[in-house]
Design a protein around this motif. Structure first.
Motif, PDB file in Angstrom:
ATOM      1  N   SER A 118       0.819  -1.209   0.000  1.00 51.75           N
ATOM      2  CA  SER A 118       0.000   0.000   0.000  1.00 51.75           C
ATOM      3  C   SER A 118       0.856   1.264   0.000  1.00 51.75           C
ATOM      4  O   SER A 118       0.351   2.364  -0.208  1.00 51.75           O
ATOM      5  CB  SER A 118      -0.913   0.025   1.230  1.00 51.75           C
ATOM      6  N   ASP A 119       2.154   1.108   0.219  1.00 49.62           N
ATOM      7  CA  ASP A 119       3.054   2.251   0.319  1.00 49.62           C
ATOM      8  C   ASP A 119       4.284   1.965  -0.534  1.00 49.62           C
ATOM      9  O   ASP A 119       5.077   1.073  -0.227  1.00 49.62           O
ATOM     10  CB  ASP A 119       3.451   2.468   1.786  1.00 49.62           C
ATOM     11  N   ARG A 120       4.444   2.705  -1.616  1.00 44.09           N
ATOM     12  CA  ARG A 120       5.536   2.457  -2.555  1.00 44.09           C
ATOM     13  C   ARG A 120       6.910   2.604  -1.891  1.00 44.09           C
ATOM     14  O   ARG A 120       7.813   1.811  -2.131  1.00 44.09           O
ATOM     15  CB  ARG A 120       5.426   3.417  -3.748  1.00 44.09           C
ATOM     16  N   LYS A 121       7.046   3.622  -1.029  1.00 41.83           N
ATOM     17  CA  LYS A 121       8.339   3.854  -0.382  1.00 41.83           C
ATOM     18  C   LYS A 121       8.707   2.680   0.522  1.00 41.83           C
ATOM     19  O   LYS A 121       9.844   2.197   0.492  1.00 41.83           O
ATOM     20  CB  LYS A 121       8.294   5.151   0.423  1.00 41.83           C
ATOM     21  N   LYS A 122       7.738   2.217   1.320  1.00 36.65           N
ATOM     22  CA  LYS A 122       7.998   1.076   2.193  1.00 36.65           C
ATOM     23  C   LYS A 122       8.268  -0.185   1.387  1.00 36.65           C
ATOM     24  O   LYS A 122       9.086  -1.019   1.781  1.00 36.65           O
ATOM     25  CB  LYS A 122       6.824   0.863   3.142  1.00 36.65           C
ATOM     26  N   SER A 123       7.574  -0.323   0.266  1.00 40.92           N
ATOM     27  CA  SER A 123       7.793  -1.478  -0.585  1.00 40.92           C
ATOM     28  C   SER A 123       9.211  -1.489  -1.139  1.00 40.92           C
ATOM     29  O   SER A 123       9.872  -2.536  -1.175  1.00 40.92           O
ATOM     30  CB  SER A 123       6.777  -1.485  -1.733  1.00 40.92           C
ATOM     31  N   MET A 124       9.713  -0.322  -1.539  1.00 42.00           N
ATOM     32  CA  MET A 124      11.081  -0.226  -2.050  1.00 42.00           C
ATOM     33  C   MET A 124      12.093  -0.534  -0.960  1.00 42.00           C
ATOM     34  O   MET A 124      13.109  -1.200  -1.211  1.00 42.00           O
ATOM     35  CB  MET A 124      11.318   1.174  -2.609  1.00 42.00           C
ATOM     36  N   LEU A 125      11.822  -0.088   0.270  1.00 38.71           N
ATOM     37  CA  LEU A 125      12.719  -0.401   1.382  1.00 38.71           C
ATOM     38  C   LEU A 125      12.739  -1.908   1.646  1.00 38.71           C
ATOM     39  O   LEU A 125      13.797  -2.484   1.957  1.00 38.71           O
ATOM     40  CB  LEU A 125      12.282   0.348   2.639  1.00 38.71           C
TER      41      LEU A 125
END
Length: 231
Positions: A118-125
């Motif tokens: 649901s969160d692109r930034k968290k997914s990238m991390l």
């Protein structure tokens, strides 16, 4: 119906037993808990009346970290992969699973990696963390469809796992699972006994050519799986 009742009456206590007795092993090494989870899966399949066969392990090079990419038809895919894939590996799984009491804690202690889609930034991390684990020698499982198929046909593959392979510089191993949907389809609570087959295909290298043509790289992984499931 009787098979379903028997499975849940026995499998839930068995899972709790493995968590309570296995989590302390994780403080020695996550590898111990992973090996215990393999035994958990083997017993779980037997409780459901499921036979498992696997082939293609000869394609894997011992000590070589890879990204396994299987198709996804049923919750029983988890048990089948635990029981059939050799060596140590870590799961990339949706974050919601890590919120399940006890079960989520055991997953974290095993070194599995949550993905917050649901969160692109968290997914990238999360992907960066997965790449770090791979660089340390751990193989990872990614379901490229992202969710279970309703009818058994392959869904479009998502790009995240392939970007991870390119970032980590490791091969992708296509894995085809057949038979699991007949045992427990998506959105069904009923369980049928049966046979699950897991086929491991030769690794697909994530080199410069793959980086230059990502679509061809994805198709090279998808094709053997699609052929195995009859598409």
């Amino acid at each position: 119906m009787l098979r379903t009742i028997f499975f849940f009456v026995t499998f839930i206590p068995w899972t709790l037993f493995v968590i309570f007795t296995g989590v302390p092993l994780s403080f020695l090494s996550p590898d111990y808990l992973h090996n215990y989870a393999r035994f958990w899966a083997q017993v779980g399949l037997r409780l459901a009346g499921v036979r498992l066969s696997a082939e293609g392990q000869q394609h894997l090079q011992q000590g070589q970290p890879v990204i396994y990419m299987p198709n996804h038809q049923s919750n029983f895919d988890i048990l089948a992969l635990f029981a059939s894939l050799p060596g140590q590996f870590r799961w990339l799984a949706k974050e919601e699973l890590f919120r399940i009491p006890l079960f989520g804690f055991a997953m974290r202690r095993s070194g599995y990696i949550p993905i917050d889609r649901s969160d692109r930034k968290k997914s990238m991390l999360s992907m960066k963390e997965a790449a770090r684990r791979i660089s340390e020698g751990a193989s990872v499982i990614v379901f490229p469809e992202g969710t279970r198929s309703m009818d058994g046909k392959l869904l479009p593959f998502k790009k995240g796992g392939f970007m991870l392979a390119l970032q980590a510089g490791v091969p992708v191993v296509p894995v085809a699972i057949t038979g699991s949907r007949d045992i427990n389809p998506k959105h069904s609570r009923w369980i049928q006994g049966g046979h699950i087959q897991v086929r491991i295909f030769p690794p697909v290298a994530a080199g410069q050519q793959a980086a230059a043509d990502r679509d061809a790289f994805m198709e090279a992984v998808r094709h053997p799986i699609a052929t195995a499931v009859g598409e």
